[in-house]
Design an enzyme around this catalytic site. Structure first.
Site, PDB file in Angstrom:
ATOM      1  CE  LYS A 243       7.075  82.734  71.156  1.00 46.06           C
ATOM      2  NZ  LYS A 243       7.357  83.892  70.394  1.00 46.06           N
TER       3      LYS A 243
ATOM      4  CE  LYS B 219       4.528  89.668  73.813  1.00 44.56           C
ATOM      5  NZ  LYS B 219       5.480  90.512  73.106  1.00 44.56           N
TER       6      LYS B 219
ATOM      7  CE  LYS C  91      13.291  88.457  71.406  1.00 44.86           C
ATOM      8  NZ  LYS C  91      12.843  89.805  71.268  1.00 44.86           N
TER       9      LYS C  91
HETATM   10  P1  ATP Z   1       8.899  87.386  73.374  1.00 42.43           P
HETATM   11  O1  ATP Z   1       8.841  85.940  73.712  1.00 42.43           O
HETATM   12  O2  ATP Z   1       9.730  88.202  74.287  1.00 42.43           O
HETATM   13  O3  ATP Z   1       7.585  87.998  73.079  1.00 42.43           O
HETATM   14  P2  ATP Z   1       9.971  86.436  70.915  1.00 42.43           P
HETATM   15  O4  ATP Z   1      10.965  85.443  71.378  1.00 42.43           O
HETATM   16  O5  ATP Z   1       8.712  85.939  70.307  1.00 42.43           O
HETATM   17  O6  ATP Z   1       9.690  87.507  72.036  1.00 42.43           O
HETATM   18  P3  ATP Z   1      10.268  88.419  68.846  1.00 42.43           P
HETATM   19  O7  ATP Z   1      11.156  89.595  68.841  1.00 42.43           O
HETATM   20  O8  ATP Z   1       8.862  88.672  69.117  1.00 42.43           O
HETATM   21  O9  ATP Z   1      10.767  87.347  69.878  1.00 42.43           O
HETATM   22  O10 ATP Z   1      10.415  87.577  67.510  1.00 42.43           O
HETATM   23  C1  ATP Z   1      11.445  87.698  66.594  1.00 42.43           C
HETATM   24  C2  ATP Z   1      11.349  86.651  65.513  1.00 42.43           C
HETATM   25  O11 ATP Z   1      11.698  85.378  66.024  1.00 42.43           O
HETATM   26  C3  ATP Z   1       9.970  86.477  64.883  1.00 42.43           C
HETATM   27  O12 ATP Z   1      10.123  86.274  63.492  1.00 42.43           O
HETATM   28  C4  ATP Z   1       9.448  85.253  65.519  1.00 42.43           C
HETATM   29  O13 ATP Z   1       8.498  84.585  64.715  1.00 42.43           O
HETATM   30  C5  ATP Z   1      10.698  84.430  65.670  1.00 42.43           C
HETATM   31  N1  ATP Z   1      10.598  83.463  66.755  1.00 42.43           N
HETATM   32  C6  ATP Z   1      10.462  83.752  68.067  1.00 42.43           C
HETATM   33  N2  ATP Z   1      10.445  82.624  68.794  1.00 42.43           N
HETATM   34  C7  ATP Z   1      10.574  81.593  67.920  1.00 42.43           C
HETATM   35  C8  ATP Z   1      10.633  80.168  68.058  1.00 42.43           C
HETATM   36  N3  ATP Z   1      10.556  79.592  69.241  1.00 42.43           N
HETATM   37  N4  ATP Z   1      10.778  79.416  66.955  1.00 42.43           N
HETATM   38  C9  ATP Z   1      10.888  79.994  65.742  1.00 42.43           C
HETATM   39  N5  ATP Z   1      10.831  81.328  65.542  1.00 42.43           N
HETATM   40  C10 ATP Z   1      10.676  82.127  66.602  1.00 42.43           C
END
Ligand code: ATP
Ligand code: LTN
Length: 333
Positions: A197, A115, A200
């Site tokens: 991965k 980040k 979002k």
């Molecule tokens: P950003 O990418 O904006 O940092 P993020 O997609 O990682 O956000 P978070 O709010 O940080 O979203 O995560 C919410 C939950 O979703 C956490 O438990 C995280 O481990 C899970 N998660 C996020 N992306 C994935 C993925 N690609 N596969 C499985 N679990 C995920």
């Protein structure tokens, strides 16, 4: 609250639009665990502001995430659903835990490094402190288990270290939490970059399926998904990351095992396969979106859920914080 049951804690940040990675890695598992644990599910808006947010959007996404939790099947009658900033003990415990955390440890966190690179103009203290706030979240509720995606493993390990450190300096105070990672779907990858991965906040939105995508968009994105050389539809994450990712998604959305999913496609080509995955996903998302929209129209109901959630959460959190203050020698009146 169910007596004698263990406590489960998890949260998602109300940032951007959620992807099927968030759904599969986090929320979907909450639904299957909610009958067996005392569950707390937060909307982590304090974590969200570690990168700059638009205030109106942050407010709106907070309610929209709550509606999504409920639309996915998280039951407010069984679980405590609340907004992190409604319970001031999170910030208060975070401050204490900061004094049990080393700067070097935080600098080594993968997410902090990622980040910092992505938001080089705003490497603020909050971004660095993110894992300590997360430890405060979990430890306030004496959580036994924390279901998250694999990307959060490092943060969970540091939460355990902080808990143990505090317990060792004083007397056992915090439950040391265990991470819970699902076998299938703990890491859903980007459709265009199957080594990364699904996120979002990915640069190219075509690699992520958002829970808000309509059917045509979902099908179009899956059609463009990167597959691998060869033509066999087989689960082999090492050599066939693209196909394996799609098989995981298909398996989760149809409730089939990966082996059953492979069988569905023996002798079929990538085109048919990608279409079938797209349809399986869209068929689940469409009713989910309708339910979320229905809930969002009833703001009074949603506010009621948050009010009662904050009250319950605050009671538990205050108990833990008071214990902590006593141990560290804060004078209490
Ligand atoms: P950003 O990418 O904006 O940092 P993020 O997609 O990682 O956000 P978070 O709010 O940080 O979203 O995560 C919410 C939950 O979703 C956490 O438990 C995280 O481990 C899970 N998660 C996020 N992306 C994935 C993925 N690609 N596969 C499985 N679990 C995920
Ligand atoms: N950082 C988490 C969201 C989160 C969380 C938590 C998860 C905030 N506090 C406590 C589990 C327990 C993420 O998934 N990005």
């Amino acid at each position: 609250m169910k007596d004698g049951q263990k406590t489960l804690y998890s949260a998602v940040q109300p940032t951007n639009n959620l992807t099927i990675g968030n759904y599969i890695g986090a929320i979907k598992n909450w639904v299957s665990l909610q009958d067996d644990y005392n569950c707390y599910f937060a909307i982590a808006n304090m974590h969200a502001i570690t990168v700059r947010q638009n205030p109106a959007e942050l407010r709106q996404k907070t309610l929209s995430l709550l509606a999504l939790y409920i639309a996915c099947g998280v039951d407010p009658e069984k679980c405590v659903l609340y907004v992190q900033s409604h319970v001031p003990e999170h910030a208060e415990l975070c401050w204490v835990l900061n004094t049990f955390t080393y700067v070097g440890e935080m600098e080594r966190m993968t997410q902090f490094k990622d980040k910092s690179a992505r938001h080089a103009d705003n490497i603020n203290m909050g971004l660095m402190d993110y894992p300590v706030l997360m430890a405060a979240d979990i430890l306030l509720y004496q959580a036994d288990i924390v279901p998250v995606g694999l990307d959060q493993r490092q943060h969970l390990e540091i939460s355990r270290d902080i808990a143990q450190r505090f317990n060792n300096v004083y007397t056992p105070t915090f439950t040391v939490p265990e991470g819970l990672y699902m076998k299938v779907g703990a890491k859903i990858n980007d459709l265009l970059n199957p080594d990364k991965k699904m996120s979002k906040s990915a640069e190219n939105p075509n690699g992520s399926i958002f829970l808000s995508d309509d059917k045509d968009t979902v099908i179009r994105k899956f059609k463009r998904a990167v597959t691998d050389s060869g033509s066999e539809i087989k689960y082999d994450p090492e050599n066939k990351p693209g196909v394996s990712n799609l098989l995981s998604i298909y398996s989760v959305f149809t409730g089939k095992t990966v082996a059953e999913a492979e069988k569905d496609f023996t002798g079929k080509g990538y085109g048919d396969f990608k279409l079938a995955v797209g349809e399986a996903v869209a068929d689940k998302l469409v009713p989910l979106q309708a339910e979320q929209a229905k809930l969002l129209a009833d703001k009074e109901y949603l506010n009621g859920v948050l009010l009662s959630g904050a009250e319950t959460a605050h009671k538990t959190a205050a108990r833990t914080l008071s214990k902590v203050y006593k141990k560290i020698g804060f004078y209490q009146i």
